[in-house]
Design a protein around this motif. Sequence first.
Motif, short mmCIF file in Angstrom:
data_model
loop_
_atom_site.label_atom_id
_atom_site.label_comp_id
_atom_site.label_asym_id
_atom_site.label_seq_id
_atom_site.Cartn_x
_atom_site.Cartn_y
_atom_site.Cartn_z
N SER A 144 1.10 -1.07 0.61
CA SER A 144 -0.23 -0.04 0.13
C SER A 144 0.97 1.25 -0.15
O SER A 144 1.70 1.24 1.01
N LEU A 145 0.21 2.08 -1.04
CA LEU A 145 1.22 3.37 -0.64
C LEU A 145 1.36 4.11 0.54
O LEU A 145 2.54 4.54 0.86
N THR A 146 0.49 3.77 1.09
CA THR A 146 0.24 4.16 3.30
C THR A 146 1.55 3.56 3.87
O THR A 146 1.52 4.13 5.01
N THR A 147 1.87 2.33 3.37
CA THR A 147 3.30 1.90 4.06
C THR A 147 4.43 2.17 3.65
O THR A 147 5.77 1.67 3.89
N VAL A 148 4.79 3.47 2.52
CA VAL A 148 5.41 3.82 2.63
C VAL A 148 6.41 4.32 3.86
O VAL A 148 5.77 5.65 3.42
N PRO A 149 8.15 4.64 3.79
CA PRO A 149 8.35 5.37 5.04
C PRO A 149 8.84 6.56 4.37
O PRO A 149 9.49 6.65 3.53
N GLU A 150 8.57 7.64 5.09
CA GLU A 150 9.00 8.82 5.13
C GLU A 150 10.41 8.88 4.43
O GLU A 150 10.54 9.80 3.68
N GLN A 151 11.53 8.59 4.64
CA GLN A 151 12.79 8.66 4.22
C GLN A 151 12.86 7.64 3.09
O GLN A 151 13.65 8.67 2.46
N GLN A 152 11.53 7.55 2.64
CA GLN A 152 12.16 6.53 0.83
C GLN A 152 10.91 7.91 0.03
O GLN A 152 12.07 7.28 -1.12
N LEU A 153 11.04 9.21 0.44
CA LEU A 153 10.04 9.94 -0.01
C LEU A 153 11.29 11.00 -0.21
O LEU A 153 10.95 12.16 -0.66
#
Length: 167
Positions: A144-153
């Motif tokens: 899910s897109l909601t599980t993308v950790p902030e540091q990956q962004l």
Amino acid sequence: MVHRDRDAQGRPRNARPRDGLGRPLPHDAAGVERVDEDLVLTPEESLERAQQLLDEGRPFHAHEVLEGAWKTAPSADRALWKGLAQLAVGLTHVRRGNATGATALLRRACDHIRPYREHPPHSIAVAQLVDHAADLADHVERSSLTTVPEQQLTPRLRTTDDAPEPR
């Protein structure tokens, strides 16, 4: 007849304010500060400004800076800058919740950036960015897109000590 926003030279320019993810807002809304489309920066200035915008969670605006660098880069480096701009757009799609667009742009970014892996100009973290974009695209495809950790962004664009630290 439909009215189009134009700049002083008569070129079409969307004058609508935008939100932090680059989505157009109504003309009377307050948006975030926009990137000057005509501002020409050095590669180092472009990387510094784009990193700052990524760190602020504004990948769409980082894309505009990187697109400006792409348009003014020597032909030998244009694909790299195009890939960096596509990486920022891929991050924008992740933040907007568009998994299909995110995956497509992140994979395209890898294809454009990868050829510079052996001799990266301007201390650009080519190897790390290719790995980062590929890993993020894989994550988005299977999760899910909601599980993308902030540091990956907020990838680091440069490898050297002169690159500012994340905030």
